[in-house]
Design a protein around this motif. Structure first.
Motif, PDB file in Angstrom:
ATOM      1  N   ARG A  35      10.513  -0.298  -7.185  1.00 46.79           N
ATOM      2  CA  ARG A  35       9.315  -1.276  -7.327  1.00 46.79           C
ATOM      3  C   ARG A  35      10.413  -1.834  -8.983  1.00 46.79           C
ATOM      4  NH1 ARG A  35       3.724   0.266  -6.789  1.00 46.79           N
ATOM      5  NH2 ARG A  35       3.548  -1.852  -6.122  1.00 46.79           N
ATOM      6  N   GLY A  38       9.816   0.012 -12.421  1.00 48.71           N
ATOM      7  CA  GLY A  38       9.949   1.772 -12.260  1.00 48.71           C
ATOM      8  C   GLY A  38      10.368   2.265 -12.446  1.00 48.71           C
ATOM      9  N   TYR A 212      12.324   6.166  -7.239  1.00 52.42           N
ATOM     10  CA  TYR A 212      10.033   5.803  -6.418  1.00 52.42           C
ATOM     11  C   TYR A 212       9.429   7.048  -7.955  1.00 52.42           C
ATOM     12  CZ  TYR A 212       5.307   5.779  -4.971  1.00 52.42           C
ATOM     13  OH  TYR A 212       4.181   5.841  -4.984  1.00 52.42           O
ATOM     14  N   GLU A 213       8.809   6.346  -9.198  1.00 50.09           N
ATOM     15  CA  GLU A 213       8.202   7.715  -9.511  1.00 50.09           C
ATOM     16  C   GLU A 213       9.196   8.683 -10.330  1.00 50.09           C
ATOM     17  OE1 GLU A 213       4.950   9.578  -7.884  1.00 50.09           O
ATOM     18  OE2 GLU A 213       3.439   7.754  -7.808  1.00 50.09           O
ATOM     19  N   ILE A 232       7.264   6.205   2.199  1.00 50.69           N
ATOM     20  CA  ILE A 232       7.417   6.163   0.411  1.00 50.69           C
ATOM     21  C   ILE A 232       8.341   4.481   0.939  1.00 50.69           C
ATOM     22  CG2 ILE A 232       8.022   5.487  -1.585  1.00 50.69           C
ATOM     23  CD1 ILE A 232       6.657   8.746  -1.665  1.00 50.69           C
ATOM     24  N   PHE A 236       8.725   0.476   1.436  1.00 48.97           N
ATOM     25  CA  PHE A 236       8.716  -0.682   0.284  1.00 48.97           C
ATOM     26  C   PHE A 236       9.730  -1.080   1.295  1.00 48.97           C
ATOM     27  CE2 PHE A 236      12.514  -1.292  -2.443  1.00 48.97           C
ATOM     28  CZ  PHE A 236      11.917  -2.407  -3.326  1.00 48.97           C
ATOM     29  N   ILE A 245       2.589   3.447  -0.777  1.00 51.71           N
ATOM     30  CA  ILE A 245       2.333   2.784  -2.182  1.00 51.71           C
ATOM     31  C   ILE A 245       1.085   2.511  -2.687  1.00 51.71           C
ATOM     32  CG2 ILE A 245       4.227   1.766  -3.932  1.00 51.71           C
ATOM     33  CD1 ILE A 245       6.513   1.690  -1.581  1.00 51.71           C
ATOM     34  N   SER A 246       0.572   1.971  -3.691  1.00 53.87           N
ATOM     35  CA  SER A 246      -0.936   2.228  -4.054  1.00 53.87           C
ATOM     36  C   SER A 246      -0.093   0.702  -5.431  1.00 53.87           C
ATOM     37  CB  SER A 246      -1.383   2.553  -5.019  1.00 53.87           C
ATOM     38  OG  SER A 246      -1.556   2.769  -5.939  1.00 53.87           O
TER      39      SER A 246
END
Length: 248
Positions: A35, A38, A212-213, A232, A236, A245-246
């Motif tokens: 993202r 990210g 991610y994160e 996830i 994506f 994923i918010s």
């Protein structure tokens, strides 16, 4: 070629990388997707030593660059070339001087030899005869090509690409993707590409890794990534609003 081992990095209270692990294979193209905001560019800066991790190791060709001093880092960086998002050409220099810049800065080569290398690199990226043009005279795609010619001027072993097709139309994106693959094969480069473009990532990459994160949550061949059941990653890849994923 490159190993990122348990990398942690925070800026004030914001945790960006959270125990990240990734191996970059020698002579292959690795594409890192994820993202916006990210941590992909932060990861790239760790690889070249522009940022040091709070903890963890960044092993490049057997050496931990996180533990190096500035002199050692500068020596290691000679193994790298980099193509920035907007090519980052010097507006006041013509194409020839832009591509020659790292050669004049970091080698003791004679001017005649430097100009031969410039000519060779411009031919390699499909831009013969543009040496005297100014960046302002070039299209976006041409500027990216000149940026790539400069990135490979010193014959690096590793080339980093930060969103190389940002701002390009689909046809020029395809052309730059093909150019990167052809150049990688021609010079046997280890390439690391940061990209939002899923189609490009799956077509170019020998390996694709999803950030991610703060962690790599999935990595493997394009086929493995495409067939992954990770919710996830699936969200994506599809660009769907529905999923874990918010969108906030």
């Amino acid at each position: 070629m490159i190993q990122l081992i348990d990398i942690h990095k925070s800026f004030k209270k914001q945790k960006v990388l959270d125990g990240l692990n990734l191996e970059i294979e020698d002579g292959k193209i690795t594409v890192i997707i994820g993202r916006s905001g990210g941590g992909k560019s932060v990861l790239l800066k760790h690889i070249i030593g522009l940022i040091k991790p709070d903890s963890g190791q960044v092993i490049v060709d057997g050496d931990d660059i996180a533990a190096m001093n500035e002199r050692q880092l500068n020596e290691t960086r000679k193994k790298f070339g980099m193509l920035f998002q907007e090519a980052a050409l010097f507006d006041s220099m013509n194409v020839e001087d832009n591509v020659a810049f790292p050669l004049r800065e970091h080698t003791k080569k004679k001017e005649r030899e430097i100009l031969e290398i410039v000519k060779d690199r411009l031919q390699a990226v499909g831009l013969p005869g543009v040496e005297k043009k100014m960046p302002s005279e070039l299209s976006g795609g041409m500027r990216k090509r000149v940026g790539l010619a400069r990135a490979i001027a010193l014959h690096p072993r590793i080339v980093l690409f930060d969103e190389p097709t940002t701002g390009l139309d689909p046809i020029m994106t395809e052309a730059i993707d093909k150019l990167i693959v052809d150049t990688q094969k021609m010079y046997n480069l280890t390439c690391i590409i940061i990209s939002h473009d899923i189609k490009s990532a799956l077509e170019m990459g020998d390996k694709v890794a999803m950030l991610y994160e703060g962690r790599i949550i999935e990595e493997g061949t394009p086929e493995k990534i495409n067939n992954s059941e990770n919710p996830i990653l699936r969200q994506f890849l599809s660009g769907s609003l529905e999923g874990p994923i918010s969108v906030i």
